[in-house]
Design a protein around this motif. Sequence first.
Motif, mmCIF file in Angstrom:
data_model
loop_
_atom_site.group_PDB
_atom_site.id
_atom_site.type_symbol
_atom_site.label_atom_id
_atom_site.label_comp_id
_atom_site.label_asym_id
_atom_site.label_seq_id
_atom_site.Cartn_x
_atom_site.Cartn_y
_atom_site.Cartn_z
ATOM 1 N N HIS B 10 0.833 -1.211 0.000
ATOM 2 C CA HIS B 10 0.000 0.000 0.000
ATOM 3 C C HIS B 10 0.865 1.257 0.000
ATOM 4 O O HIS B 10 0.581 2.220 -0.707
ATOM 5 C CB HIS B 10 -0.942 0.006 1.215
ATOM 6 C CG HIS B 10 -2.180 -0.824 1.021
ATOM 7 N ND1 HIS B 10 -3.246 -0.394 0.267
ATOM 8 C CD2 HIS B 10 -2.506 -2.065 1.455
ATOM 9 C CE1 HIS B 10 -4.192 -1.328 0.267
ATOM 10 N NE2 HIS B 10 -3.771 -2.362 0.979
ATOM 11 N N VAL B 13 2.317 1.875 -3.464
ATOM 12 C CA VAL B 13 1.303 2.446 -4.365
ATOM 13 C C VAL B 13 1.126 3.927 -4.046
ATOM 14 O O VAL B 13 1.104 4.773 -4.954
ATOM 15 C CB VAL B 13 -0.041 1.686 -4.230
ATOM 16 C CG1 VAL B 13 -1.165 2.447 -4.934
ATOM 17 C CG2 VAL B 13 0.091 0.283 -4.812
ATOM 18 N N PHE B 32 -1.265 7.609 7.537
ATOM 19 C CA PHE B 32 -2.298 7.436 6.500
ATOM 20 C C PHE B 32 -3.217 6.254 6.828
ATOM 21 O O PHE B 32 -4.419 6.304 6.584
ATOM 22 C CB PHE B 32 -1.626 7.236 5.140
ATOM 23 C CG PHE B 32 -2.573 7.361 3.977
ATOM 24 C CD1 PHE B 32 -2.939 8.611 3.505
ATOM 25 C CD2 PHE B 32 -3.102 6.232 3.363
ATOM 26 C CE1 PHE B 32 -3.825 8.735 2.426
ATOM 27 C CE2 PHE B 32 -3.989 6.352 2.292
ATOM 28 C CZ PHE B 32 -4.346 7.598 1.825
ATOM 29 N N TYR B 33 -2.620 5.169 7.364
ATOM 30 C CA TYR B 33 -3.421 3.988 7.728
ATOM 31 C C TYR B 33 -3.449 3.765 9.245
ATOM 32 O O TYR B 33 -3.804 2.675 9.700
ATOM 33 C CB TYR B 33 -2.849 2.726 7.065
ATOM 34 C CG TYR B 33 -2.852 2.758 5.558
ATOM 35 C CD1 TYR B 33 -4.050 2.784 4.859
ATOM 36 C CD2 TYR B 33 -1.658 2.748 4.840
ATOM 37 C CE1 TYR B 33 -4.055 2.815 3.471
ATOM 38 C CE2 TYR B 33 -1.657 2.773 3.459
ATOM 39 C CZ TYR B 33 -2.854 2.809 2.781
ATOM 40 O OH TYR B 33 -2.872 2.832 1.416
ATOM 41 N N ARG B 142 -10.869 2.689 -10.786
ATOM 42 C CA ARG B 142 -12.052 2.341 -10.005
ATOM 43 C C ARG B 142 -12.438 3.445 -9.018
ATOM 44 O O ARG B 142 -13.608 3.622 -8.709
ATOM 45 C CB ARG B 142 -11.815 1.015 -9.263
ATOM 46 C CG ARG B 142 -13.145 0.375 -8.896
ATOM 47 C CD ARG B 142 -13.028 -0.921 -8.140
ATOM 48 N NE ARG B 142 -12.329 -1.970 -8.853
ATOM 49 C CZ ARG B 142 -12.079 -3.165 -8.317
ATOM 50 N NH1 ARG B 142 -12.473 -3.436 -7.086
ATOM 51 N NH2 ARG B 142 -11.435 -4.089 -8.991
ATOM 52 N N GLU B 149 -6.507 12.470 -3.406
ATOM 53 C CA GLU B 149 -6.725 12.460 -1.953
ATOM 54 C C GLU B 149 -5.488 11.946 -1.218
ATOM 55 O O GLU B 149 -5.078 12.498 -0.190
ATOM 56 C CB GLU B 149 -7.949 11.580 -1.630
ATOM 57 C CG GLU B 149 -8.218 11.355 -0.150
ATOM 58 C CD GLU B 149 -8.633 12.629 0.579
ATOM 59 O OE1 GLU B 149 -8.598 12.614 1.822
ATOM 60 O OE2 GLU B 149 -8.973 13.635 -0.081
ATOM 61 N N GLN B 153 -3.026 14.026 1.412
ATOM 62 C CA GLN B 153 -2.755 13.583 2.785
ATOM 63 C C GLN B 153 -1.258 13.403 3.033
ATOM 64 O O GLN B 153 -0.753 13.728 4.103
ATOM 65 C CB GLN B 153 -3.459 12.242 3.043
ATOM 66 C CG GLN B 153 -4.965 12.310 3.053
ATOM 67 C CD GLN B 153 -5.531 12.886 4.348
ATOM 68 O OE1 GLN B 153 -4.846 12.906 5.374
ATOM 69 N NE2 GLN B 153 -6.758 13.364 4.287
#
Lengths: 166, 166
Positions: B10, B13, B32-33, B142, B149, B153
Amino acid sequence: MGQGVEWALHSCVNMSWTPVGEAVSSVRLAAFYKLPAAYLNKQLQALVRAGILASVSGPRGGFQLARRADRISVLDVVLAIEGKDDAFRCGGILKDAPDGAMEADYARSCLISQTMRHAEVTWRTELSRQTIAGIAQSIERRFPDAREETVRQLTGVRGRQEARTI
Amino acid sequence: MGQGVEWALHSCVNMSWTPVGEAVSSVRLAAFYKLPAAYLNKQLQALVRAGILASVSGPRGGFQLARRADRISVLDVVLAIEGKDDAFRCGGILKDAPDGAMEADYARSCLISQTMRHAEVTWRTELSRQTIAGIAQSIERRFPDAREETVRQLTGVRGRQEARTI
């Protein structure tokens, strides 16, 4: 992946060669490769729980294949020992991303998760196509004495050649 | 497989979307996560050692992709985090079998080892065909807002929509 998979696969191949209805003790199965019997026994019990082996109690007890060796895939054995979870387990970290949705099933919708899942499926498909019987037959073709020697060691029955010399 | 693979994929990416030459700190990547920054930092350092990321020191320092995202495969990232060993490691137990040969290379010659190796190769081939750029593009198709976004961030740059409202 633990060593148990290697031990279990070899033991299943060996049991595919022993006479039907004749159980082999975990002590003999372990001694064949000089493995620790107690730990091998744990793997064999896992194979019993998965329906791959049957355990027989009593003085001539032990383990035997619970179904035909051509109906036991390598994948069956691997999942019995390692568990059925994918190697990659989606933790759904997208839930915690700024636009994440707590109710989303990211294991299904996340493209990274899908990529890892697809690779897992190709791996599982490959292993599901290989059976214990197929491996046993390949070994017999390449090492013609393997089957007889293994049965002799595991069941204590003398091989033909040894019997002739007595 | 540890959670580090999910985090690393992730993060790669996300870094494929940030402006070239602009490093992102592990604190921002982790936030972020909502991941633990110290542990994510360990994964990012592993990606640096593998030549996937470059680390930039200084007040605007952090991490950035070390090469184009279409030249970083998912397999590259997985092996950087998990190590290059196969999932199945042949312990060569045939060496200890009655007919075993100590000098034999059973990892190559054993049919069980070959079967497991072949499945590993199909898995690796599948993951080597998928790139960070390919996944990023699929996500953009998708979820059209995902890229903007994420950049907003990670770099602190306001997105177009937010800027208009001020």
